[in-house]
Design an enzyme around this catalytic site. Structure first.
Site, short mmCIF file in Angstrom:
data_model
loop_
_atom_site.label_atom_id
_atom_site.label_comp_id
_atom_site.label_asym_id
_atom_site.label_seq_id
_atom_site.Cartn_x
_atom_site.Cartn_y
_atom_site.Cartn_z
CG HIS A 1 -8.15 1.53 4.91
ND1 HIS A 1 -7.62 2.05 3.74
CD2 HIS A 1 -7.26 0.60 5.34
CE1 HIS A 1 -6.45 1.47 3.50
NE2 HIS A 1 -6.21 0.59 4.45
CD GLU B 1 -3.07 -0.99 2.19
OE1 GLU B 1 -2.86 -0.21 3.15
OE2 GLU B 1 -4.07 -1.74 2.14
#
Length: 271
Positions: A173, A140
């Site tokens: 998220h 990420e």
């Protein structure tokens, strides 16, 4: 180098790998654990490794040019402090997000509070923890702080790139606001140091702490933890206090890093 990479090329490759790996996994097993690991393998290993390896070779750049140990040790204490502050802010802002969301979308909040079940198979459990704590953060950071951040900066401005890449990171998220703020701090750390090792360390420490919390299921501090939907409405004054403190500390962290970035930029320009 990152600013010259095409975002659409990476995401196209990623989608193809995800489809391929999930189809293959489904053919060999109907287990949700296998499909989940296939998805993570495609997203966090196959696509990034293929894409960034090609780009590094194309631009004649080595991995050690973007991730290096030199100068990293001095950032460890600061990074750990940033992690603690980020977690405090994330827990408190999550409470505000969910209690607000519950007023008009209670079913969505119910989904959020469904138990997070780790695989029972020890091999799948170990791989899941590895992806969450190590592999995922590394991938990420290459994607969001390397590829997206630098590309968006080249298309907009420094803060345009920081905000766009961090918001995209946030919406992927569960805790959108907390994750977006996390992304801003990680972006500033990378731009200050020009070393992906620092935001990677920040991300690994954050995810590892979160995994330990999920695995151990601690009961303290009870007033801050959100284990069930009912916890949204307990100890509200303490939660508000934590939110005020967390928001203040996060503001100081971002302000400090912004000043450091500005000063380092001025120094590089010789001004």
């Amino acid at each position: 180098m990152f600013e010259e990479m095409k975002n659409r090329h990476f995401f196209s490759i990623t989608i193809l790998f995800i489809i391929l790996f999930i189809v293959v996994a489904t053919l060999f097993s109907e287990s949700e654990d296998v499909s989940g690991l296939a998805f993570q393998f495609a997203l966090y290993i196959a696509a990034p490794v293929v894409y960034f390896r090609y780009q590094f070779n194309k631009h004649r750049v080595s991995l050690s040019d973007v991730v290096f140990i030199k100068g990293s040790k001095q950032w460890v204490p600061s990074v750990l402090v940033f992690v603690a502050i980020s977690i405090l802010f994330s827990l408190s802002i999550s409470w505000l997000e969910f209690i607000t969301l519950n007023s008009f979308a209670p079913r969505l909040v119910d989904l959020v509070f469904e138990p997070f079940l780790l695989p029972e198979n020890p091999v799948f459990l170990a791989l899941t923890i590895l992806f969450i704590c190590i592999i995922g953060p590394i991938a990420e950071e290459f994607i969001f702080r390397g590829l997206l951040l630098k590309r968006m900066i080249s298309k907009t401005s420094v803060w345009g790139g920081i905000m766009i890449s961090s918001f995209l990171f946030g919406i992927l998220h569960m805790d959108i606001i907390g994750s977006t703020i996390f992304g801003i701090i990680a972006a500033l750390l990378y731009l200050i140091t020009n070393n992906l090792a620092i935001p990677i360390l920040f991300h690994i420490a954050n995810n590892s702490f979160a995994m330990i919390m999920a695995y151990l299921n601690p009961t303290w501090p009870e007033w801050l933890l959100l284990n069930t939907k009912a916890d949204l409405y307990t100890q509200i004054p303490l939660k508000i206090g934590a939110l005020i403190i967390g928001t203040t500390l996060i503001w100081f962290v971002i302000r400090h890093l912004r000043i450091v970035l500005r000063n380092s930029t001025v120094k590089e320009l010789g001004l």
